[in-house]
Every structure is written in structure tokens, then in C-alpha cells.
Write a protein that holds these residues in place. Structure first.
Motif, short mmCIF file in Angstrom:
data_model
loop_
_atom_site.label_atom_id
_atom_site.label_comp_id
_atom_site.label_asym_id
_atom_site.label_seq_id
_atom_site.Cartn_x
_atom_site.Cartn_y
_atom_site.Cartn_z
N ASP A 176 17.57 -29.01 -6.91
CA ASP A 176 16.25 -28.66 -7.44
C ASP A 176 15.19 -28.77 -6.35
O ASP A 176 14.14 -28.11 -6.44
N ALA A 177 15.46 -29.60 -5.37
CA ALA A 177 14.50 -29.76 -4.27
C ALA A 177 15.24 -30.19 -3.01
O ALA A 177 16.25 -30.89 -3.08
N ILE A 178 14.69 -29.75 -1.89
CA ILE A 178 15.16 -30.22 -0.57
C ILE A 178 13.97 -30.86 0.13
O ILE A 178 12.91 -30.23 0.25
N ALA A 179 14.14 -32.10 0.54
CA ALA A 179 13.13 -32.78 1.36
C ALA A 179 13.72 -32.90 2.76
O ALA A 179 14.89 -33.27 2.90
N ALA A 180 12.92 -32.59 3.76
CA ALA A 180 13.47 -32.67 5.12
C ALA A 180 12.40 -33.13 6.10
O ALA A 180 11.26 -32.65 6.08
N ASN A 181 12.79 -34.08 6.93
CA ASN A 181 11.98 -34.47 8.08
C ASN A 181 12.83 -34.26 9.32
O ASN A 181 13.45 -35.19 9.83
N PRO A 182 12.90 -33.02 9.80
CA PRO A 182 13.80 -32.71 10.92
C PRO A 182 13.20 -33.15 12.26
O PRO A 182 12.00 -33.45 12.35
N PRO A 183 14.01 -33.18 13.31
CA PRO A 183 13.42 -33.36 14.65
C PRO A 183 12.56 -32.13 14.95
O PRO A 183 13.03 -31.01 14.79
N TYR A 184 11.31 -32.33 15.38
CA TYR A 184 10.43 -31.17 15.56
C TYR A 184 9.58 -31.25 16.84
O TYR A 184 8.66 -30.46 17.03
N ILE A 185 9.88 -32.20 17.71
CA ILE A 185 9.07 -32.31 18.93
C ILE A 185 9.62 -31.33 19.97
O ILE A 185 10.82 -31.32 20.25
N PRO A 186 8.75 -30.49 20.55
CA PRO A 186 9.24 -29.58 21.60
C PRO A 186 9.87 -30.37 22.74
O PRO A 186 9.32 -31.39 23.18
N ALA A 187 11.03 -29.90 23.21
CA ALA A 187 11.80 -30.67 24.20
C ALA A 187 10.95 -31.05 25.42
O ALA A 187 11.06 -32.16 25.94
N GLY A 188 10.07 -30.15 25.84
CA GLY A 188 9.30 -30.40 27.06
C GLY A 188 8.28 -31.52 26.89
O GLY A 188 7.81 -32.09 27.89
N VAL A 189 7.92 -31.84 25.66
CA VAL A 189 6.92 -32.87 25.39
C VAL A 189 7.55 -34.27 25.43
O VAL A 189 6.89 -35.27 25.69
N ILE A 190 8.86 -34.32 25.22
CA ILE A 190 9.53 -35.61 25.01
C ILE A 190 9.40 -36.58 26.19
O ILE A 190 9.09 -37.75 25.99
N PRO A 191 9.55 -36.13 27.46
CA PRO A 191 9.44 -37.10 28.56
C PRO A 191 8.09 -37.81 28.60
O PRO A 191 8.00 -38.94 29.11
N GLY A 192 7.05 -37.20 28.06
CA GLY A 192 5.72 -37.83 28.12
C GLY A 192 5.42 -38.73 26.93
O GLY A 192 4.30 -39.28 26.83
N LEU A 193 6.37 -38.91 26.04
CA LEU A 193 6.11 -39.75 24.87
C LEU A 193 6.04 -41.22 25.26
O LEU A 193 6.56 -41.63 26.31
N ASP A 194 5.42 -42.01 24.42
CA ASP A 194 5.33 -43.45 24.59
C ASP A 194 6.73 -44.05 24.85
O ASP A 194 7.71 -43.60 24.25
N GLN A 195 6.78 -45.04 25.73
CA GLN A 195 8.08 -45.65 26.09
C GLN A 195 8.83 -46.18 24.87
O GLN A 195 10.05 -46.11 24.81
N GLU A 196 8.09 -46.72 23.91
CA GLU A 196 8.75 -47.25 22.71
C GLU A 196 9.42 -46.14 21.92
O GLU A 196 10.51 -46.31 21.37
N VAL A 197 8.74 -44.99 21.84
CA VAL A 197 9.31 -43.86 21.10
C VAL A 197 10.59 -43.38 21.80
O VAL A 197 11.56 -43.00 21.16
N LEU A 198 10.58 -43.47 23.13
CA LEU A 198 11.77 -43.03 23.88
C LEU A 198 12.97 -43.95 23.69
O LEU A 198 14.08 -43.60 24.08
#
Ligand SMILES: C[S@@+](CC[C@H](N)C(=O)[O-])C[C@H]1O[C@@H](n2cnc3c(N)ncnc32)[C@H](O)[C@@H]1O
Length: 275
Positions: A176-198
């Protein structure tokens, strides 16, 4: 507590005071503010050692929830740790939105829901709590993350959540429903993320070149997995809603909309199939 707080401060941890409170409470087996309510009560040498061990872990750059081993999601204490994403506040909003839409369209009766990209199973657990007659299927690609989802389903699902290993949902349903929180961060942005997120799994973050790789797959496969009139509710990155809505514009979709998060950003896209 001051030694631990100073250690966190010198390591550049965010909110060192609050973190130290959580870690001390964890070492004492108490709620966060209980040690403050009894400032005269002594901390045993064993508890002090545990506290400093936790503080050193946190100072090494781990997310607080990894150090504690749990995360509060919609009032549910979920098991988390290395190998699984720490649930974010906006995903509580996605879960509540999905429950609200489902109740509005179908009442509070039985419903079959898919939590795709389940991670810790937070969305599945939240939906099972909000919708006491719902049956939730949680699908997760990472075997390591799935173990957390299984534990959390057993603790919070009331026997109504099944957790499956998989990288797609073809052949599952109808829902009846699909809920989704997929990975959505562009690959090129990932190296600049906060160290904890990495420190969190890359597979939970990386949405490919434009961030929409998994979003695209979900939008394409959802109509076949939904009952007529069923809906998809999906979390996306700030700025992605127009492109994600475009993916829900084909003939299978009767209705589509974007919903804002608590910061006023369009972070959730909704599509309802014909039916
Ligand atoms: C952004 S995290 C969300 C986790 C959880 N739903 C939450 O909100 O905390 C995305 C999750 O999707 C999983 N994942 C990535 N690609 C997938 C795929 N093709 N099929 C199933 N799960 C996938 C990742 O391993 C990760 O656990």
C-alpha cells in the motif's frame, strides 16, 4: 565529568558538554540528566574508567550514537553502531508523513508497507509503532546493516516487521505504501563531508554522480510493487526534489507532490499510482 569534557573539547568534538553528560550517564547506567540531579553522589573508579574509555572513543571522531550503541528515533531506542547509518531527524518526519498519508487514504486498518534502504530499520520500527495493524517489509543491501535492522525489528516490531537482504524490491509486494530513505549524496560531495559522517558506511551515503542513482531505480520500480492507488514517499537531498518529482511524472503516477522538512526545505517526494 570535567576530564572527559576537556578531552572532547580538545579533540574538537561538537557539543562536548552534552556528549560528556550522555557518556557519563551511559557509564552509570542512568538517563542523561540523572547524574546532574545527584551531584553529590560519587562516581565509582570503575564507572570513571568506563566513562573515560567512552570519552576517548568519542574523541577519536566516532558519532556519539556509535559510542553509546543506541539512537533515539521517535522515542524508540534503536541499536546502532559501526556499519549502519545513524538515523537523522528528518527521517522521523518521513516516517510520520508516510503514516499520516496512509491513515488519511486508507484509515488505520491493516496495510502492507515496504521500507526500502532500511539501514537500522528505523523507518520500519517507527511505522510499526504508529500503525498498529501495519505489516512492514524492510529491505537492506548491506548484510552488516541488516543485522541492526533485524535486532530493532525484534525489539520494536511486535512481530510485524520482516527484514530482508536485497538490493532491489522487484518481485516483492504488492504494497500500500513504500517509504524510502535511499543514499542520495552526490559522490563528488562525499570527501568534503564532516569527519564523523565519513565514519558511517559509504553505501548509506553515496547516490552516484548526481546523487539520484538509487532514487531513479526506486521511482522506476515502485509502480509495479504498489497496489492501485498506493504511494511512494521518499527522502531526498536539499535541491533534488524537482528532479525526483520529474521521475514520478510518467503515466503510472496519478498524483505527485513535494513536502517540506522542519527547515522549510523540500526534502520528501510523494507519488501516488493510478487506482
Ligand atoms: C541513507 S541510508 C538510510 C538508512 C535508514 N533508512 C535511515 O534512514 O537511517 C541508505 C541505506 O540504503 C542501503 N542501500 C543502498 N543501496 C541500496 C540498494 N540498492 N538496495 C537496498 N538498500 C540499499 C544502505 O546500505 C543504507 O543502509
Amino acid at each position: 565529568m570535567s576530564r572527559g569534557r576537556e578531552l572532547l573539547e580538545s579533540a574538537g568534538s561538537q557539543e562536548p558538554e552534552a556528549c560528556a553528560q550522555w557518556l557519563l550517564a551511559s557509564a552509570l547506567g542512568m538517563g542523561r540528566l540523572e547524574p546532574l540531579a545527584e551531584p553529590g553522589a560519587g562516581v565509582s573508579p570503575a564507572a570513571e574508567r568506563t566513562f573515560m574509555r567512552l570519552a576517548r572513543k568519542k574523541a577519536s571522531g566516532l558519532p556519539l550514537s556509535y559510542v553509546l550503541g543506541w539512537h533515539d528515533f521517535m522515542g524508540l531506542r534503536l541499536k546502532v553502531g559501526p556499519g549502519v547509518l545513524v538515523p537523522r531527524p528528518e527521517t522521523e518526519e518521513l516516517t510520520e508523513l508516510c503514516a499520516r498519508l496512509l491513515k488519511g487514504q486508507r484509515g488505520a486498518g491493516p496495510a502492507d508497507i515496504l521500507d526500502f534502504c532500511a539501514g537500522s530499520g528505523c523507518v520500519a520500527a517507527g511505522l510499526a509503532a504508529l500503525l498498529p495493524l501495519a505489516r512492514v517489509t524492510a529491505v537492506e543491501k548491506s548484510a552488516r546493516a541488516l543485522r541492526y535492522a533485524e535486532t530493532n525489528a525484534a525489539a520494536h516490531g511486535g512481530g510485524r516487521i520482516r527484514a530482508l537482504l536485497g538490493d532491489n524490491f522487484r518481485g516483492l509486494g504488492p504494497f500500500d505504501a513504500i517509504a524510502a530513505n535511499p543514499p542520495y549524496i552526490p559522490a563528488g560531495v562525499i570527501p568534503g563531508l564532516d569527519q564523523e559522517v565519513l565514519k558511517e558506511p559509504r553505501v548509506a551515503l553515496d547516490g552516484g554522480g548526481d546523487g539520484l542513482k538509487v532514487v531513479r531505480m526506486i521511482a522506476a520500480d515502485a509502480p509495479a510493487a504498489l497496489r492501485p492507488g498506493g504511494f511512494l514517499a521518499m527522502e531526498v537531498c536539499d535541491g533534488q526534489a524537482p528532479a525526483a518529482l520529474e521521475l514520478l511524472s510518467g503515466p503510472a503516477w496519478a498524483e505527485r507532490a513535494a513536502y517540506k522538512d522542519f527547515n522549510g526545505k523540500d526534502r520528501f517526494v510523494y507519488g501516488r499510482t493510478n487506482g
